[in-house]
Design an enzyme around this catalytic site. Structure first.
Site, short mmCIF file in Angstrom:
data_model
loop_
_atom_site.label_atom_id
_atom_site.label_comp_id
_atom_site.label_asym_id
_atom_site.label_seq_id
_atom_site.Cartn_x
_atom_site.Cartn_y
_atom_site.Cartn_z
N THR A 131 61.97 67.97 42.89
CA THR A 131 60.54 67.96 42.57
C THR A 131 59.97 66.55 42.68
O THR A 131 58.83 66.37 43.10
CB THR A 131 60.27 68.51 41.16
N LYS A 132 60.76 65.55 42.33
CA LYS A 132 60.28 64.17 42.44
C LYS A 132 60.15 63.74 43.90
O LYS A 132 59.21 63.02 44.27
CB LYS A 132 61.24 63.23 41.69
N PHE B 71 67.39 70.07 40.93
CA PHE B 71 66.02 70.52 41.14
C PHE B 71 65.03 69.48 40.62
O PHE B 71 63.95 69.31 41.19
CB PHE B 71 65.79 71.86 40.44
N TYR B 72 65.39 68.79 39.54
CA TYR B 72 64.55 67.69 39.05
C TYR B 72 64.29 66.67 40.15
O TYR B 72 63.15 66.29 40.43
CB TYR B 72 65.23 67.02 37.86
N ALA B 73 65.36 66.23 40.81
CA ALA B 73 65.23 65.25 41.89
C ALA B 73 64.42 65.82 43.04
O ALA B 73 63.63 65.11 43.67
CB ALA B 73 66.61 64.81 42.36
#
Length: 335
Positions: free
Chosen positions: A155-156, A151-153
């Site tokens: 959002t980026k 999910f981090y990736a």
């Protein structure tokens, strides 16, 4: 000129703000000192900046739209380096909401601020993690990046698309920088080099994932800062597409660009650990573990576009970079 740097108490943002202050610019540093890791380290980083009379600190949460709008209106920066974000790949498994608030909402308020005061160039942090399931290496900005594994990736990657839309609608020149495993003095406590050094000095075992069968494009902080500063002086322009097919690295309709920023010299994880042991003069006890969810076996940055367009040339060997980090760690923590 006045340059706004978000994440000024963070690892990369602090180094960038310091470099800009040393170059004579007025820097407005925005950071809310979230407790994701030891806020004393963030406070110590900020103290480095407060020594400059041209530095102004705004301790606000970028998710607060009114406060962010106020900062833009008061200082009216000409350029913005947006590095504030909820970091960490694995933390997104535990607390995804933090990434919505910081990475999505925070980037939206920055884009709105840039639009409102007519910022001449926005440079912002993306990540090599956006390549996700892509296995073609070295990773190129001209490859698709549509299958993030965390999910981090995600959002980026969303930040990149948000910025492209603002670049198109409001002619806001925007450049996304996909960072590759940044390390060095004043680094984050959740990063491998910090964790390895801390554990070895305590005589505790270090966690080695995928049984050490991993490769990373470790990039020293000074090289990252040099690349950011060069990009900041190079606002993008629209690039016509061939045969009507847009290039993922550019835009035919907007002043938008994506660059990889890495060392382009991949190093095995076990070699990296060897260098930490050499710098400390100690041997690590290793706990071999399987691959973590969302992780990838290797990263390798193709930085030819960044080099061709800005003259970027990473120059710090990983051997030297690890030695500098260990020296800083021992001095800062008196160990």
């Amino acid at each position: 000129m006045t340059i706004l740097v978000t994440g000024s108490a963070g690892f990369i943002g602090n180094h960038v703000a310091l470099r800009l202050l040393q170059a004579g610019h007025q820097v407005v540093g925005v950071d809310c000192h979230t407790p994701y890791y030891d806020v004393r380290l963030k406070a110590a980083r900020t103290e480095r900046l407060l020594a400059f009379p041209r530095f102004r600190e705004e301790r606000i949460d970028l998710a607060d739209a009114e406060e962010t709008a106020r900062v833009f209106e008061v200082y009216r920066p000409r350029r913005v380096v947006h590095l504030a974000a909820q970091a960490g790949v694995r933390y997104s498994l535990e607390n995804p909401r933090a990434y919505v608030d910081s990475n999505l909402m925070g980037t939206f308020t920055v884009l709105e601020g840039c639009r409102s005061v007519g910022v001449e160039h926005l440079v912002f942090a993306s990540t090599s993690s956006v390549y996700g399931a892509n296995r073609e290496q070295p990773f190129s900005e001209h490859h698709a990046a549509d299958h993030p594994l965390t999910f981090y990736a995600a959002t980026k990657r969303a930040n990149e698309m948000m910025a492209h839309s603002y670049a198109h609608m409001f002619k806001l020149p925007s450049t996304a920088l996909r960072f590759f495993t940044v390390y060095g003095p004043w680094g984050r406590p959740d990063m491998a080099l910090f964790l390895f050094t801390e554990a070895i000095l305590k005589g505790e075992p270090i966690k080695v994932f995928n049984h050490g069968d991993m490769v990373r494009d470790f990039t020293y902080i000074d090289d990252i800062v040099e690349g950011i500063v060069r990009v900041l002086d190079t606002p993008p322009l629209p690039v016509p597409s061939l045969e009507g097919i847009p290039d993922p690295a550019t835009s035919p309709v907007a002043p938008f660009r994506v660059y990889n920023i890495g060392n382009s010299r991949p190093v095995t994880l076990l070699r990296y650990i060897d260098l930490v042991e050499e710098a400390l003069g100690m041997t690590a006890r290793k706990t071999m573990l399987p691959m973590q969810i969302g992780d990838v076996p290797g990263t390798w940055a193709d930085v030819s576009d960044l080099s061709n367009d800005t003259g970027y040339q990473p120059s710090t060997p990983v051997e030297e970079g690890v030695r500098r980090f260990v020296a800083w760690y021992r001095a800062f923590y008196k160990k």
